[in-house]
Scaffold this active site. Structure first.
Site, short mmCIF file in Angstrom:
data_model
loop_
_atom_site.label_atom_id
_atom_site.label_comp_id
_atom_site.label_asym_id
_atom_site.label_seq_id
_atom_site.Cartn_x
_atom_site.Cartn_y
_atom_site.Cartn_z
N GLY A 214 0.83 -1.21 0.00
CA GLY A 214 0.00 0.00 0.00
C GLY A 214 0.86 1.25 0.00
O GLY A 214 0.44 2.32 0.45
N ASP B 25 -0.73 -6.94 -6.70
CA ASP B 25 -2.11 -7.01 -6.23
C ASP B 25 -2.13 -8.08 -5.14
O ASP B 25 -1.85 -9.25 -5.41
CB ASP B 25 -3.04 -7.39 -7.39
CG ASP B 25 -4.51 -7.41 -6.96
OD1 ASP B 25 -4.78 -7.60 -5.76
OD2 ASP B 25 -5.37 -7.26 -7.84
N VAL B 26 -2.46 -7.69 -3.91
CA VAL B 26 -2.34 -8.62 -2.79
C VAL B 26 -3.36 -9.76 -2.85
O VAL B 26 -3.27 -10.71 -2.07
CB VAL B 26 -2.41 -7.91 -1.41
CG1 VAL B 26 -1.27 -6.93 -1.25
CG2 VAL B 26 -3.76 -7.24 -1.19
N SER C 52 -7.99 -1.11 11.92
CA SER C 52 -8.82 0.10 12.05
C SER C 52 -9.57 0.03 13.38
O SER C 52 -9.84 -1.08 13.87
CB SER C 52 -9.84 0.14 10.90
OG SER C 52 -10.81 1.15 11.15
N TYR D 69 -16.07 -3.90 5.32
CA TYR D 69 -14.78 -3.31 5.73
C TYR D 69 -14.51 -3.62 7.20
O TYR D 69 -13.43 -4.09 7.56
CB TYR D 69 -14.83 -1.79 5.52
CG TYR D 69 -13.57 -1.07 5.94
CD1 TYR D 69 -12.46 -1.00 5.11
CD2 TYR D 69 -13.50 -0.43 7.19
CE1 TYR D 69 -11.30 -0.34 5.50
CE2 TYR D 69 -12.34 0.23 7.58
CZ TYR D 69 -11.25 0.28 6.74
OH TYR D 69 -10.10 0.93 7.14
N LYS E 71 -11.44 -5.92 8.75
CA LYS E 71 -10.41 -5.41 9.66
C LYS E 71 -10.40 -6.21 10.96
O LYS E 71 -9.34 -6.37 11.58
CB LYS E 71 -10.64 -3.91 9.92
CG LYS E 71 -10.39 -3.06 8.68
CD LYS E 71 -8.94 -3.18 8.20
CE LYS E 71 -8.64 -2.33 7.01
NZ LYS E 71 -7.22 -2.39 6.61
N1 LIG Z 1 -7.79 6.64 6.09
C1 LIG Z 1 -8.39 6.20 7.18
O1 LIG Z 1 -9.21 6.90 7.80
C2 LIG Z 1 -8.07 4.82 7.71
C3 LIG Z 1 -8.53 4.50 8.99
C4 LIG Z 1 -8.26 3.24 9.50
C5 LIG Z 1 -7.55 2.33 8.75
N2 LIG Z 1 -7.12 2.65 7.50
C6 LIG Z 1 -6.39 1.63 6.76
O2 LIG Z 1 -5.11 2.11 6.43
C7 LIG Z 1 -4.63 1.44 5.27
C8 LIG Z 1 -4.09 2.48 4.29
O3 LIG Z 1 -5.18 3.29 3.88
P1 LIG Z 1 -5.03 4.82 3.44
O4 LIG Z 1 -5.89 5.60 4.34
O5 LIG Z 1 -3.60 5.15 3.28
O6 LIG Z 1 -5.80 4.76 2.06
P2 LIG Z 1 -5.28 4.91 0.56
O7 LIG Z 1 -6.46 4.62 -0.28
O8 LIG Z 1 -4.57 6.21 0.42
O9 LIG Z 1 -4.19 3.73 0.42
C9 LIG Z 1 -4.52 2.39 0.23
C10 LIG Z 1 -3.51 1.80 -0.74
O10 LIG Z 1 -3.78 0.39 -0.87
C11 LIG Z 1 -3.61 0.06 -2.23
N3 LIG Z 1 -4.37 -1.15 -2.55
C12 LIG Z 1 -5.71 -1.31 -2.57
N4 LIG Z 1 -6.03 -2.54 -2.96
C13 LIG Z 1 -4.87 -3.19 -3.21
C14 LIG Z 1 -4.54 -4.48 -3.67
N5 LIG Z 1 -5.50 -5.38 -3.98
N6 LIG Z 1 -3.24 -4.82 -3.79
C15 LIG Z 1 -2.26 -3.92 -3.49
N7 LIG Z 1 -2.51 -2.67 -3.08
C16 LIG Z 1 -3.81 -2.30 -2.94
C17 LIG Z 1 -4.15 1.26 -2.99
O11 LIG Z 1 -3.67 1.29 -4.33
C18 LIG Z 1 -3.64 2.41 -2.14
O12 LIG Z 1 -2.38 2.88 -2.60
C19 LIG Z 1 -5.81 0.65 4.71
O13 LIG Z 1 -5.67 -0.71 5.06
C20 LIG Z 1 -6.99 1.26 5.44
O14 LIG Z 1 -8.06 0.35 5.57
C21 LIG Z 1 -7.36 3.88 6.96
#
Ligand SMILES: NC(=O)c1ccc[n+]([C@@H]2O[C@H](COP(=O)([O-])OP(=O)(O)OC[C@H]3O[C@@H](n4cnc5c(N)ncnc54)[C@H](O)[C@@H]3O)[C@@H](O)[C@H]2O)c1
Length: 254
Positions: free
Chosen positions: A12, A54-55, A134, A147, A151
């Site tokens: 990510g 792609d994970v 999360s 979601y 998590k």
């Molecule tokens: N932003 C928030 O409020 C928040 C809160 C709690 C948890 N999170 C978690 O933090 C993590 C990062 O999220 P973020 O906020 O930076 O969002 P973001 O959308 O900026 O980043 C997520 C990244 O994951 C990549 N991704 C998605 N599906 C994928 C796949 N199948 N294979 C490889 N890469 C993939 C995307 O391309 C993206 O670059 C996530 O797991 C999200 O659930 C975010």
């Protein structure tokens, strides 16, 4: 004599939290390899290497981890931040296809990545793993049900792996952010705002008002906690699910 640099894999790494973590690890002297299904427009200077991944592609996860281990010699740190929000359905209106799609990326993806890197670290008898879960993993919510469930699965995978890898000197932790200023929350706010031109701002303000610190986290704040957990000096911390949430789960008091 200076200690050799740690080698870190960050999934990510093109997203908000992943990129901020990669940058902070780099600043701490770690060699960082980024992975994401979306390649950055140009490789940021804090990434020593980038692999498109792609994970959900289990074979590709295996091949990528094997190639990185062969090329860099070790994988000392894994930060698993890849994930999606998914669409908004409540439980009773969630099609099973949407549930499966979100679980495949967030839960099965985490399972595959943590298993492959866990095997490498077990053989090395050393390493630190941090997965981004999360606060939604720990609470009942009316929306984004797939979601939240995905998590919760990430948390339990981390706890199980912490048990399995404890004897091998590998720590496994989850961080549980509340709302963070990234593309993911922008997407959520836009949806929540509907057709109201100021709706997204209103949605943000309403969510911030539920947080004792009164604001969202910046991705760099989540990155700081993750980096702390990956420091070898903190290896004895394992099996945690650490809220990085401005007190979001305390309630607001009376
Ligand atoms: N932003 C928030 O409020 C928040 C809160 C709690 C948890 N999170 C978690 O933090 C993590 C990062 O999220 P973020 O906020 O930076 O969002 P973001 O959308 O900026 O980043 C997520 C990244 O994951 C990549 N991704 C998605 N599906 C994928 C796949 N199948 N294979 C490889 N890469 C993939 C995307 O391309 C993206 O670059 C996530 O797991 C999200 O659930 C975010």
């Amino acid at each position: 004599m200076t200690a050799p640099s740690q080698i870190a894999l960050v999934t990510g790494s093109s997203g908000g939290i992943g990129a901020a973590t990669a940058e902070r690890l780099h600043a701490a002297g770690t060699v960082v390899i980024g992975c994401d299904r979306t390649a950055p427009d140009s490789r940021p200077k804090w990434l020593a290497d980038f692999r498109e991944l792609d994970v959900t592609d289990e074979q590709a996860v295996h091949d990528t981890v094997t190639a990185i281990k062969a090329e860099f010699g070790t994988i000392d740190v894994l930060v698993h931040a890849a994930g999606i929000l998914g669409n908004e359905p409540h439980l009773l209106t969630t099609p099973s296809s949407e549930f499966a799609r979100v679980m495949a990326i967030n839960a099965t993806g985490a399972f595959s990545v943590l298993r492959e890197v866990g095997l490498v670290m077990q053989a090395q008898r050393s390493g630190s793993i941090v997965a981004v879960a999360s606060v939604a993993a720990k609470e009942a919510r009316r929306a984004y049900v797939p979601y939240n469930a995905s998590k919760a699965a990430v948390l339990n995978i981390c706890w199980s792996l912490a048990l399995e890898l404890g004897p091998d000197n590998v720590s496994v932790n989850a961080v549980c952010p509340g709302p963070v200023n990234t593309a993911m929350w922008n997407q959520l706010a836009t949806r929540a705002g509907g057709s109201d031109p100021d709706g997204d701002q209103r949605a943000r303000q309403a969510r911030a008002a539920q947080i004792p610190m009164g604001r969202f986290a910046e991705p760099e704040e989540v990155a700081a906690t993750i980096t702390f957990l990956t420091d070898p000096a903190n290896r004895y911390l394992t099996g945690l699910s650490l809220d990085v949430a401005g007190g979001a789960r305390l309630g607001m008091g009376s």
